[in-house]
Enzyme design. Structure first.
Site, PDB file in Angstrom:
ATOM      1  CG  LEU A  35      -1.883  -1.124   1.410  1.00 39.20           C
ATOM      2  CD1 LEU A  35      -2.496  -1.093   2.819  1.00 39.20           C
ATOM      3  CD2 LEU A  35      -2.971  -1.030   0.348  1.00 39.20           C
ATOM      4  CB  SER A  36      -0.028   4.742  -0.768  1.00 38.74           C
ATOM      5  OG  SER A  36       0.569   5.998  -0.644  1.00 38.74           O
ATOM      6  CB  SER A  38       3.253  -0.273   2.814  1.00 44.79           C
ATOM      7  OG  SER A  38       3.845  -0.303   1.535  1.00 44.79           O
ATOM      8  CB  SER A 108       2.972  -3.655  -8.337  1.00 39.12           C
ATOM      9  OG  SER A 108       3.807  -3.838  -7.218  1.00 39.12           O
TER      10      SER A 108
HETATM   11  P1  ADP Z   1       5.663   3.946   0.086  1.00 36.52           P
HETATM   12  O1  ADP Z   1       6.887   4.038  -0.790  1.00 36.52           O
HETATM   13  O2  ADP Z   1       5.267   2.528   0.365  1.00 36.52           O
HETATM   14  O3  ADP Z   1       4.509   4.787  -0.377  1.00 36.52           O
HETATM   15  P2  ADP Z   1       7.131   5.579   1.925  1.00 36.52           P
HETATM   16  O4  ADP Z   1       8.432   4.869   2.141  1.00 36.52           O
HETATM   17  O5  ADP Z   1       7.108   6.725   0.972  1.00 36.52           O
HETATM   18  O6  ADP Z   1       6.047   4.493   1.538  1.00 36.52           O
HETATM   19  O7  ADP Z   1       6.558   6.110   3.299  1.00 36.52           O
HETATM   20  C1  ADP Z   1       6.595   5.346   4.475  1.00 36.52           C
HETATM   21  C2  ADP Z   1       6.481   6.255   5.665  1.00 36.52           C
HETATM   22  O8  ADP Z   1       6.523   5.429   6.838  1.00 36.52           O
HETATM   23  C3  ADP Z   1       7.663   7.204   5.760  1.00 36.52           C
HETATM   24  O9  ADP Z   1       7.185   8.432   6.247  1.00 36.52           O
HETATM   25  C4  ADP Z   1       8.588   6.512   6.797  1.00 36.52           C
HETATM   26  O10 ADP Z   1       9.379   7.427   7.493  1.00 36.52           O
HETATM   27  C5  ADP Z   1       7.580   5.825   7.702  1.00 36.52           C
HETATM   28  N1  ADP Z   1       8.112   4.643   8.404  1.00 36.52           N
HETATM   29  C6  ADP Z   1       8.000   4.427   9.701  1.00 36.52           C
HETATM   30  N2  ADP Z   1       8.588   3.277  10.069  1.00 36.52           N
HETATM   31  C7  ADP Z   1       9.086   2.742   8.961  1.00 36.52           C
HETATM   32  C8  ADP Z   1       9.827   1.549   8.702  1.00 36.52           C
HETATM   33  N3  ADP Z   1      10.151   0.658   9.649  1.00 36.52           N
HETATM   34  N4  ADP Z   1      10.185   1.288   7.432  1.00 36.52           N
HETATM   35  C9  ADP Z   1       9.844   2.157   6.456  1.00 36.52           C
HETATM   36  N5  ADP Z   1       9.149   3.306   6.647  1.00 36.52           N
HETATM   37  C10 ADP Z   1       8.775   3.612   7.899  1.00 36.52           C
END
Ligand code: ADP
Length: 201
Positions: A35-36, A38, A108
């Site tokens: 998910l977005s 995630s 995806s």
């Molecule tokens: P996606 O690419 O799936 O849309 P992002 O990486 O852009 O997700 O965003 C994830 C958000 O969750 C970020 O703000 C990140 O700092 C936060 N977060 C918190 N804990 C974690 C973790 N263990 N691993 C990855 N992201 C995390």
């Protein structure tokens, strides 16, 4: 359809294995799905940095970046999402052929599309990483305010809200970022790569 019978695949003297061997690694495609919010991009970025520091050669394909360029003509309807992933798959295949460790961070949402990409690359090269962070956590994070907009109906076809996400049935790895910090999540993937001898110890 144009006549393609005169287009003949050119066989190169150097192949993927040669290019990967030069970089002391095996080529592979780390496919982050979830998910977005995630954690796909964040985790993939940290893994790429770690691999870089270990002397490996990588390339990170990121959802939003690809949509600004190669796929800027595509929207978020089901058919456009399929085409989005198809193009990304073909691009990832080329980067893999260059001998690189490719990281791709795209929602995806459909099993069939991920299977299509899995089938594009060689057996064992596709490493499906399910970012299984619960929707409630993703929605609470909402770093770009997209869930809020989707709930208010300002964004249509938003995965997890009014568009389905099909979780992988047999991913190579499952990571729930609600349960471990970013470093630990990234280290899980690095350990997997060592175990499969994609990178050396
Ligand atoms: P996606 O690419 O799936 O849309 P992002 O990486 O852009 O997700 O965003 C994830 C958000 O969750 C970020 O703000 C990140 O700092 C936060 N977060 C918190 N804990 C974690 C973790 N263990 N691993 C990855 N992201 C995390």
């Amino acid at each position: 359809m144009d006549d393609k019978s005169n287009i003949i695949w050119h066989v190169h003297k150097l192949n993927k294995k040669d290019r990967a061997r030069q970089k002391r690694q095996k080529a592979c495609l780390l496919w982050f799905t979830g998910l977005s919010a995630s954690g796909k991009s964040t985790t993939a970025n940290v893994i790429e940095q770690k691999l870089f520091e270990l002397g490996h050669h990588t390339y990170l394909l990121d959802g939003d970046n690809v949509r600004h360029g190669l796929n800027k003509d595509l929207g978020f309807s089901d058919s456009d999402r399929v085409e989005n992933i198809r193009r990304i798959g073909e691009m990832a295949k080329l980067f893999t052929d260059a001998g690189l460790i490719v990281l791709s961070a795209f929602i995806s949402p459909f099993c069939a599309d991920r299977k299509m990409v899995r089938d594009l690359v060689e057996e064992g090269e596709f490493v499906e990483i399910h970012m299984a962070t619960p929707l409630s956590v993703c929605e609470q994070r909402d770093p770009k305010g997209l869930y809020k907009k989707a709930r208010q109906g300002e964004i249509k076809n938003f995965t997890g809200i009014d568009s389905t996400y099909e979780a992988p049935e047999k991913p190579e790895l499952v990571i729930n970022t609600a349960e471990c910090d970013i470093e630990a999540c990234a280290d899980k993937v690095i350990a997997y790569l060592k175990q499969k001898q994609i990178i050396h110890d």
